[in-house]
Write a protein that holds these residues in place. Sequence first.
Motif, PDB file in Angstrom:
ATOM      1  N   GLY A   6      50.938 -50.399  12.224  1.00  0.00           N
ATOM      2  CA  GLY A   6      50.017 -50.847  11.193  1.00  0.00           C
ATOM      3  C   GLY A   6      49.817 -52.348  11.084  1.00  0.00           C
ATOM      4  N   TYR A   7      50.254 -53.103  12.058  1.00  0.00           N
ATOM      5  CA  TYR A   7      50.089 -54.550  12.034  1.00  0.00           C
ATOM      6  C   TYR A   7      48.654 -54.886  12.448  1.00  0.00           C
ATOM      7  CZ  TYR A   7      51.244 -59.476  12.941  1.00  0.00           C
ATOM      8  OH  TYR A   7      51.281 -60.851  12.934  1.00  0.00           O
ATOM      9  N   ALA A   8      47.849 -55.379  11.502  1.00  0.00           N
ATOM     10  CA  ALA A   8      46.412 -55.575  11.715  1.00  0.00           C
ATOM     11  C   ALA A   8      46.110 -56.527  12.874  1.00  0.00           C
ATOM     12  CB  ALA A   8      45.738 -56.070  10.431  1.00  0.00           C
ATOM     13  N   ALA A   9      46.851 -57.612  12.985  1.00  0.00           N
ATOM     14  CA  ALA A   9      46.596 -58.566  14.074  1.00  0.00           C
ATOM     15  C   ALA A   9      46.820 -57.916  15.428  1.00  0.00           C
ATOM     16  CB  ALA A   9      47.468 -59.803  13.911  1.00  0.00           C
ATOM     17  N   ALA A  10      47.838 -57.081  15.540  1.00  0.00           N
ATOM     18  CA  ALA A  10      48.101 -56.378  16.797  1.00  0.00           C
ATOM     19  C   ALA A  10      47.009 -55.356  17.069  1.00  0.00           C
ATOM     20  CB  ALA A  10      49.465 -55.698  16.740  1.00  0.00           C
ATOM     21  N   GLN A  11      46.540 -54.685  16.035  1.00  0.00           N
ATOM     22  CA  GLN A  11      45.449 -53.718  16.201  1.00  0.00           C
ATOM     23  C   GLN A  11      44.193 -54.422  16.694  1.00  0.00           C
ATOM     24  OE1 GLN A  11      45.568 -52.221  12.199  1.00  0.00           O
ATOM     25  NE2 GLN A  11      46.852 -50.481  12.761  1.00  0.00           N
ATOM     26  N   PHE A  12      43.893 -55.566  16.111  1.00  0.00           N
ATOM     27  CA  PHE A  12      42.720 -56.336  16.539  1.00  0.00           C
ATOM     28  C   PHE A  12      42.850 -56.765  17.994  1.00  0.00           C
ATOM     29  CE2 PHE A  12      40.769 -60.539  17.157  1.00  0.00           C
ATOM     30  CZ  PHE A  12      39.439 -60.184  17.003  1.00  0.00           C
ATOM     31  N   ASN A  13      44.015 -57.301  18.345  1.00  0.00           N
ATOM     32  CA  ASN A  13      44.222 -57.759  19.728  1.00  0.00           C
ATOM     33  C   ASN A  13      44.152 -56.607  20.717  1.00  0.00           C
ATOM     34  OD1 ASN A  13      44.489 -60.474  19.054  1.00  0.00           O
ATOM     35  ND2 ASN A  13      46.678 -60.281  18.700  1.00  0.00           N
ATOM     36  N   LEU A  14      44.712 -55.472  20.364  1.00  0.00           N
ATOM     37  CA  LEU A  14      44.653 -54.308  21.246  1.00  0.00           C
ATOM     38  C   LEU A  14      43.210 -53.821  21.400  1.00  0.00           C
ATOM     39  CD1 LEU A  14      46.397 -52.485  22.983  1.00  0.00           C
ATOM     40  CD2 LEU A  14      46.814 -51.060  20.969  1.00  0.00           C
ATOM     41  N   ALA A  15      42.448 -53.879  20.322  1.00  0.00           N
ATOM     42  CA  ALA A  15      41.032 -53.493  20.393  1.00  0.00           C
ATOM     43  C   ALA A  15      40.284 -54.355  21.404  1.00  0.00           C
ATOM     44  CB  ALA A  15      40.390 -53.610  19.007  1.00  0.00           C
ATOM     45  N   ILE A  16      40.543 -55.644  21.381  1.00  0.00           N
ATOM     46  CA  ILE A  16      39.894 -56.546  22.338  1.00  0.00           C
ATOM     47  C   ILE A  16      40.273 -56.159  23.768  1.00  0.00           C
ATOM     48  CG2 ILE A  16      39.853 -58.913  23.213  1.00  0.00           C
ATOM     49  CD1 ILE A  16      39.996 -59.846  20.302  1.00  0.00           C
ATOM     50  N   LEU A  17      41.547 -55.876  23.987  1.00  0.00           N
ATOM     51  CA  LEU A  17      41.991 -55.495  25.327  1.00  0.00           C
ATOM     52  C   LEU A  17      41.286 -54.231  25.800  1.00  0.00           C
ATOM     53  CD1 LEU A  17      45.821 -56.210  25.063  1.00  0.00           C
ATOM     54  CD2 LEU A  17      44.044 -57.652  26.086  1.00  0.00           C
ATOM     55  N   PHE A  18      41.184 -53.222  24.920  1.00  0.00           N
ATOM     56  CA  PHE A  18      40.485 -51.991  25.292  1.00  0.00           C
ATOM     57  C   PHE A  18      38.994 -52.237  25.506  1.00  0.00           C
ATOM     58  CE2 PHE A  18      44.122 -49.445  23.581  1.00  0.00           C
ATOM     59  CZ  PHE A  18      44.334 -48.677  24.720  1.00  0.00           C
ATOM     60  N   ALA A  38      42.213 -52.069  11.946  1.00  0.00           N
ATOM     61  CA  ALA A  38      42.421 -53.447  11.496  1.00  0.00           C
ATOM     62  C   ALA A  38      41.427 -53.798  10.384  1.00  0.00           C
ATOM     63  CB  ALA A  38      42.277 -54.412  12.665  1.00  0.00           C
ATOM     64  N   GLY A  39      40.194 -53.345  10.533  1.00  0.00           N
ATOM     65  CA  GLY A  39      39.177 -53.619   9.518  1.00  0.00           C
ATOM     66  C   GLY A  39      39.508 -52.986   8.182  1.00  0.00           C
ATOM     67  N   GLU A  40      40.096 -51.801   8.218  1.00  0.00           N
ATOM     68  CA  GLU A  40      40.486 -51.130   6.974  1.00  0.00           C
ATOM     69  C   GLU A  40      41.559 -51.913   6.227  1.00  0.00           C
ATOM     70  OE1 GLU A  40      41.593 -47.230   8.323  1.00  0.00           O
ATOM     71  OE2 GLU A  40      39.500 -46.560   8.449  1.00  0.00           O
ATOM     72  N   ASP A  44      38.763 -59.553   8.956  1.00  0.00           N
ATOM     73  CA  ASP A  44      37.343 -59.865   9.039  1.00  0.00           C
ATOM     74  C   ASP A  44      36.833 -59.956  10.475  1.00  0.00           C
ATOM     75  OD1 ASP A  44      38.996 -62.172   9.043  1.00  0.00           O
ATOM     76  OD2 ASP A  44      37.358 -63.465   8.407  1.00  0.00           O
ATOM     77  N   TYR A  45      37.655 -60.398  11.394  1.00  0.00           N
ATOM     78  CA  TYR A  45      37.235 -60.449  12.799  1.00  0.00           C
ATOM     79  C   TYR A  45      37.026 -59.035  13.346  1.00  0.00           C
ATOM     80  CZ  TYR A  45      38.167 -65.439  13.034  1.00  0.00           C
ATOM     81  OH  TYR A  45      38.131 -66.801  12.838  1.00  0.00           O
ATOM     82  N   ALA A  46      37.905 -58.120  12.977  1.00  0.00           N
ATOM     83  CA  ALA A  46      37.762 -56.734  13.414  1.00  0.00           C
ATOM     84  C   ALA A  46      36.481 -56.123  12.850  1.00  0.00           C
ATOM     85  CB  ALA A  46      38.977 -55.919  12.980  1.00  0.00           C
ATOM     86  N   LEU A  47      36.201 -56.407  11.579  1.00  0.00           N
ATOM     87  CA  LEU A  47      34.971 -55.892  10.967  1.00  0.00           C
ATOM     88  C   LEU A  47      33.741 -56.420  11.703  1.00  0.00           C
ATOM     89  CD1 LEU A  47      35.969 -56.320   7.217  1.00  0.00           C
ATOM     90  CD2 LEU A  47      35.626 -54.139   8.410  1.00  0.00           C
ATOM     91  N   GLY A  48      33.755 -57.698  12.026  1.00  0.00           N
ATOM     92  CA  GLY A  48      32.617 -58.294  12.733  1.00  0.00           C
ATOM     93  C   GLY A  48      32.442 -57.723  14.130  1.00  0.00           C
ATOM     94  N   ASN A  49      33.544 -57.540  14.848  1.00  0.00           N
ATOM     95  CA  ASN A  49      33.446 -56.972  16.197  1.00  0.00           C
ATOM     96  C   ASN A  49      32.995 -55.520  16.155  1.00  0.00           C
ATOM     97  OD1 ASN A  49      34.417 -59.455  16.969  1.00  0.00           O
ATOM     98  ND2 ASN A  49      36.053 -58.655  18.240  1.00  0.00           N
ATOM     99  N   LEU A  50      33.484 -54.769  15.178  1.00  0.00           N
ATOM    100  CA  LEU A  50      33.063 -53.376  15.027  1.00  0.00           C
ATOM    101  C   LEU A  50      31.580 -53.312  14.691  1.00  0.00           C
ATOM    102  CD1 LEU A  50      33.813 -50.394  15.007  1.00  0.00           C
ATOM    103  CD2 LEU A  50      34.592 -50.680  12.640  1.00  0.00           C
ATOM    104  N   ALA A  75      31.435 -60.944   6.150  1.00  0.00           N
ATOM    105  CA  ALA A  75      30.806 -62.172   5.654  1.00  0.00           C
ATOM    106  C   ALA A  75      31.344 -62.552   4.282  1.00  0.00           C
ATOM    107  CB  ALA A  75      29.289 -61.983   5.596  1.00  0.00           C
ATOM    108  N   GLU A  76      31.576 -61.558   3.444  1.00  0.00           N
ATOM    109  CA  GLU A  76      32.120 -61.824   2.110  1.00  0.00           C
ATOM    110  C   GLU A  76      33.531 -62.395   2.180  1.00  0.00           C
ATOM    111  OE1 GLU A  76      31.673 -58.046   0.149  1.00  0.00           O
ATOM    112  OE2 GLU A  76      29.499 -58.323  -0.065  1.00  0.00           O
ATOM    113  N   LYS A  77      34.217 -62.150   3.280  1.00  0.00           N
ATOM    114  CA  LYS A  77      35.554 -62.706   3.481  1.00  0.00           C
ATOM    115  C   LYS A  77      35.481 -64.091   4.115  1.00  0.00           C
ATOM    116  CE  LYS A  77      38.058 -58.390   3.904  1.00  0.00           C
ATOM    117  NZ  LYS A  77      39.042 -58.742   2.891  1.00  0.00           N
ATOM    118  N   GLY A  78      34.262 -64.573   4.356  1.00  0.00           N
ATOM    119  CA  GLY A  78      34.084 -65.901   4.922  1.00  0.00           C
ATOM    120  C   GLY A  78      33.966 -65.951   6.428  1.00  0.00           C
ATOM    121  N   HIS A  79      33.808 -64.802   7.083  1.00  0.00           N
ATOM    122  CA  HIS A  79      33.690 -64.771   8.543  1.00  0.00           C
ATOM    123  C   HIS A  79      32.311 -65.303   8.940  1.00  0.00           C
ATOM    124  CE1 HIS A  79      33.375 -62.791  12.582  1.00  0.00           C
ATOM    125  NE2 HIS A  79      34.581 -63.316  12.641  1.00  0.00           N
ATOM    126  N   VAL A  80      32.286 -66.509   9.470  1.00  0.00           N
ATOM    127  CA  VAL A  80      31.040 -67.227   9.731  1.00  0.00           C
ATOM    128  C   VAL A  80      30.158 -66.509  10.749  1.00  0.00           C
ATOM    129  CG1 VAL A  80      30.063 -69.404  10.572  1.00  0.00           C
ATOM    130  CG2 VAL A  80      32.060 -69.418   9.070  1.00  0.00           C
TER     131      VAL A  80
END
Length: 102
Positions: A6-18, A38-40, A44-50, A75-80
């Motif tokens: 459940g570590y969001a940063a690891a989930q995001f990084n693994l998503a990029i790898l896949f 990760a978005g759940e 915010d980066y995961a939400l943007g990539n999704l 965007a509401e979280k400040g993801h430019v």
Amino acid sequence: LAAEQGYAAAQFNLAILFEQGRGVPQDVGEAVRYYRLAGEQGDDYALGNLALLYVQGRGVPQDTVEAIRLYRLAAEKGHVQSQLNLGLLFLQAAAAGRAPPA
């Protein structure tokens, strides 16, 4: 594996790898799964990539309304980048003479 714990940063990084097939076989479906996890958790980066995958219809059916929903959350979280992409979707709609998507 931190992503499975459940570590969001690891989930995001693994998503990029896949998504890119780096060190693992490319599997956009698995990327979607990990971006969603990760978005759940508010990544915010995961939400943007999704959202981008929904715009492109990669690993998920193309769905501009869902992409806008996800971009707004990020965007509401400040993801430019999500703020920019959201604005571009609205600009494209206006240029085509359509009402902006919901």
